[in-house]
Design an enzyme around this catalytic site. Sequence first.
Site, PDB file in Angstrom:
ATOM      1  N   THR A 238       0.786  -1.022   0.058  1.00 29.08           N
ATOM      2  CA  THR A 238      -0.088  -0.106   0.110  1.00 29.08           C
ATOM      3  C   THR A 238       0.811   1.274  -0.029  1.00 29.08           C
ATOM      4  OG1 THR A 238      -0.157   0.130   2.375  1.00 29.08           O
ATOM      5  CG2 THR A 238      -1.704  -1.142   1.391  1.00 29.08           C
ATOM      6  N   SER A 239       1.983   1.174  -0.407  1.00 29.99           N
ATOM      7  CA  SER A 239       3.180   2.168  -0.118  1.00 29.99           C
ATOM      8  C   SER A 239       3.167   3.047  -1.679  1.00 29.99           C
ATOM      9  CB  SER A 239       4.403   1.842   0.271  1.00 29.99           C
ATOM     10  OG  SER A 239       4.477   2.030   1.666  1.00 29.99           O
ATOM     11  N   ARG A 240       3.907   2.264  -2.385  1.00 28.89           N
ATOM     12  CA  ARG A 240       4.388   2.937  -3.787  1.00 28.89           C
ATOM     13  C   ARG A 240       4.770   1.755  -4.659  1.00 28.89           C
ATOM     14  NH1 ARG A 240       2.096   7.039  -2.278  1.00 28.89           N
ATOM     15  NH2 ARG A 240       3.003   9.001  -1.947  1.00 28.89           N
ATOM     16  N   ASP A 264      -2.358  -1.611  -3.499  1.00 23.90           N
ATOM     17  CA  ASP A 264      -3.336  -0.474  -3.552  1.00 23.90           C
ATOM     18  C   ASP A 264      -2.462   0.642  -4.412  1.00 23.90           C
ATOM     19  OD1 ASP A 264      -5.433   1.166  -2.863  1.00 23.90           O
ATOM     20  OD2 ASP A 264      -3.907   2.382  -1.607  1.00 23.90           O
ATOM     21  N   GLU A 269       1.025   3.386 -12.365  1.00 26.05           N
ATOM     22  CA  GLU A 269      -0.602   3.775 -12.153  1.00 26.05           C
ATOM     23  C   GLU A 269      -0.925   4.978 -12.500  1.00 26.05           C
ATOM     24  OE1 GLU A 269      -0.155   3.571  -7.876  1.00 26.05           O
ATOM     25  OE2 GLU A 269      -0.765   6.133  -7.946  1.00 26.05           O
ATOM     26  N   HIS A 301      -5.496   3.114  -5.338  1.00 19.80           N
ATOM     27  CA  HIS A 301      -4.886   4.117  -4.290  1.00 19.80           C
ATOM     28  C   HIS A 301      -5.656   4.910  -3.647  1.00 19.80           C
ATOM     29  CE1 HIS A 301      -0.725   6.235  -4.118  1.00 19.80           C
ATOM     30  NE2 HIS A 301      -1.372   6.377  -2.941  1.00 19.80           N
ATOM     31  N   GLN A 302      -6.437   3.823  -2.941  1.00 25.07           N
ATOM     32  CA  GLN A 302      -7.525   4.220  -2.137  1.00 25.07           C
ATOM     33  C   GLN A 302      -7.176   4.300  -0.498  1.00 25.07           C
ATOM     34  OE1 GLN A 302     -10.577   1.094  -3.458  1.00 25.07           O
ATOM     35  NE2 GLN A 302     -11.080   1.333  -1.174  1.00 25.07           N
TER      36      GLN A 302
HETATM   37  P1  NAD Z   1       6.987   7.351   7.357  1.00 20.74           P
HETATM   38  O1  NAD Z   1       7.981   8.440   6.775  1.00 20.74           O
HETATM   39  O2  NAD Z   1       6.194   7.862   8.627  1.00 20.74           O
HETATM   40  O3  NAD Z   1       7.983   6.222   7.664  1.00 20.74           O
HETATM   41  C1  NAD Z   1       8.520   5.629   6.459  1.00 20.74           C
HETATM   42  C2  NAD Z   1       9.622   4.542   7.208  1.00 20.74           C
HETATM   43  O4  NAD Z   1      10.185   3.720   6.390  1.00 20.74           O
HETATM   44  C3  NAD Z   1      10.695   5.284   7.973  1.00 20.74           C
HETATM   45  O5  NAD Z   1      10.690   4.930   9.297  1.00 20.74           O
HETATM   46  C4  NAD Z   1      11.881   4.783   7.306  1.00 20.74           C
HETATM   47  O6  NAD Z   1      13.061   4.805   8.141  1.00 20.74           O
HETATM   48  C5  NAD Z   1      11.425   3.453   6.670  1.00 20.74           C
HETATM   49  N1  NAD Z   1      12.383   2.981   5.617  1.00 20.74           N
HETATM   50  C6  NAD Z   1      13.192   3.748   4.743  1.00 20.74           C
HETATM   51  N2  NAD Z   1      13.903   3.046   3.909  1.00 20.74           N
HETATM   52  C7  NAD Z   1      13.540   1.903   4.092  1.00 20.74           C
HETATM   53  C8  NAD Z   1      13.919   0.643   3.830  1.00 20.74           C
HETATM   54  N3  NAD Z   1      14.770   0.316   2.765  1.00 20.74           N
HETATM   55  N4  NAD Z   1      13.283  -0.647   4.479  1.00 20.74           N
HETATM   56  C9  NAD Z   1      12.527  -0.658   5.226  1.00 20.74           C
HETATM   57  N5  NAD Z   1      12.084   0.740   6.001  1.00 20.74           N
HETATM   58  C10 NAD Z   1      12.537   2.071   5.358  1.00 20.74           C
HETATM   59  O7  NAD Z   1       5.936   7.240   6.117  1.00 20.74           O
HETATM   60  P2  NAD Z   1       4.549   6.600   6.113  1.00 20.74           P
HETATM   61  O8  NAD Z   1       3.743   7.748   6.696  1.00 20.74           O
HETATM   62  O9  NAD Z   1       4.391   5.400   7.110  1.00 20.74           O
HETATM   63  O10 NAD Z   1       4.185   6.169   4.789  1.00 20.74           O
HETATM   64  C11 NAD Z   1       4.668   5.348   4.192  1.00 20.74           C
HETATM   65  C12 NAD Z   1       4.472   5.178   2.582  1.00 20.74           C
HETATM   66  O11 NAD Z   1       3.183   4.920   2.681  1.00 20.74           O
HETATM   67  C13 NAD Z   1       4.792   6.670   2.147  1.00 20.74           C
HETATM   68  O12 NAD Z   1       6.168   6.781   1.793  1.00 20.74           O
HETATM   69  C14 NAD Z   1       3.769   6.595   0.822  1.00 20.74           C
HETATM   70  O13 NAD Z   1       4.550   6.256  -0.280  1.00 20.74           O
HETATM   71  C15 NAD Z   1       2.649   5.542   1.258  1.00 20.74           C
HETATM   72  N6  NAD Z   1       1.444   6.057   1.309  1.00 20.74           N
HETATM   73  C16 NAD Z   1       0.710   5.583   0.632  1.00 20.74           C
HETATM   74  C17 NAD Z   1      -0.892   5.769   0.865  1.00 20.74           C
HETATM   75  C18 NAD Z   1      -2.039   5.181   0.074  1.00 20.74           C
HETATM   76  O14 NAD Z   1      -3.013   5.894  -0.132  1.00 20.74           O
HETATM   77  N7  NAD Z   1      -1.851   4.037  -0.373  1.00 20.74           N
HETATM   78  C19 NAD Z   1      -1.426   7.031   1.661  1.00 20.74           C
HETATM   79  C20 NAD Z   1      -0.011   7.396   2.393  1.00 20.74           C
HETATM   80  C21 NAD Z   1       1.234   7.023   2.363  1.00 20.74           C
END
Ligand code: NAD
Length: 338
Positions: A238-240, A264, A269, A301-302
Amino acid sequence: MSLSVAMFSAQRYDIDSFTAASADTPVTFTFFEAALNLTTCPLAKGYDAVCVFVNDELNHEVLNILAATGVKHIALRCAGFNNVDTAAANALGIVVSRVPAYSPESVAEHTLALMLTLNRKTHHAYNRVRNGNFSLQGLLGFTLHHKTVGIIGTGAIGLATINILAGFGCRLICHDPSPTSAARAQAQARGACYVTMDELYTQSDIITLHCPLTSATRHLIDTSAIAKMRPGITLINTSRGALIDTRAVIKALKQRHIKALGLDVYEQESSLFFSDHSLEIIDDDVIERLLTFPNVLITGHQGFFTEEALDQIAFTTLNNLRDAENKQTGGPGFVVSG
Ligand code: NAD
């Protein structure tokens, strides 16, 4: 102070939440449905700031044009900022802000929705029962209780996911190269253990990705990472999208190494998500192949899409616009390249 902002990729829900939040403020939004890219960036001429989302393209070329047209601030209305060349923006004197944490629980809850649906196959059950088919054949799942879940990234969303999974009685292992001490303490208080990537790959029944997309994490999940995972792994992203090498994942699905895949987000996308293509022929053969698997569940992406998150996104974006105007750009919402 009065501030004019061009919002790109504006959907009806953005217009509603930002119009409500900006009433009685000096900020005026103009909403463009188009995504921001090289073709559309002239639309930003004359605006103080642009407000953008995950699939707007802010590469060096676009940023040069924005700077030349007088844009001083890029206000992302999302957490991730991988679509912005932040070094170029900083060099051009354009401030970049984002919404670091609007509702991590919203994404964590969607992560669980994907996990639970794939495991208990409620998406298939829903269709079956509506067709008068009450057979249970093929719907067998497993109990989450005592299963090992690997969480990659223990930031805001990873921690919110850990909080929920702790309630399911899962064994939690996690990996993060630089967790904050507060995150480490919070994860450990929920019973999660930090392990190496290899330990996470080899021990997990389910792996869920919660790290940002950077040059170091692009295609983190590739053929060699998948080879280390247990056969029968469930993988959730659900990240990227580009954290996963989608072609490698398709191969592993065909080999039955990956048991279930919940996405997601998707590498390509930007040309598909957030709009209706149901009456078109989709040229992307990779997503079309993914959609043929009964054990793949894709949402568009919801994860972020809850009422609470939309309110918070508008509120924080307006604060960022105000802070930038007051030259207060030292807060956590401002992105400095480096
Ligand atoms: P955040 O910045 O709070 O946390 C990200 C964590 O990932 C940090 O602790 C960082 O140290 C860690 N990290 C960096 N590189 C890493 C690696 N190689 N291995 C493991 N961990 C690593 O971010 P968040 O708010 O938790 O969001 C995470 C991701 O979720 C965002 O970057 C964004 O891409 C995605 N996101 C998706 C949606 C969605 O609608 N699907 C919404 C918001 C965010």
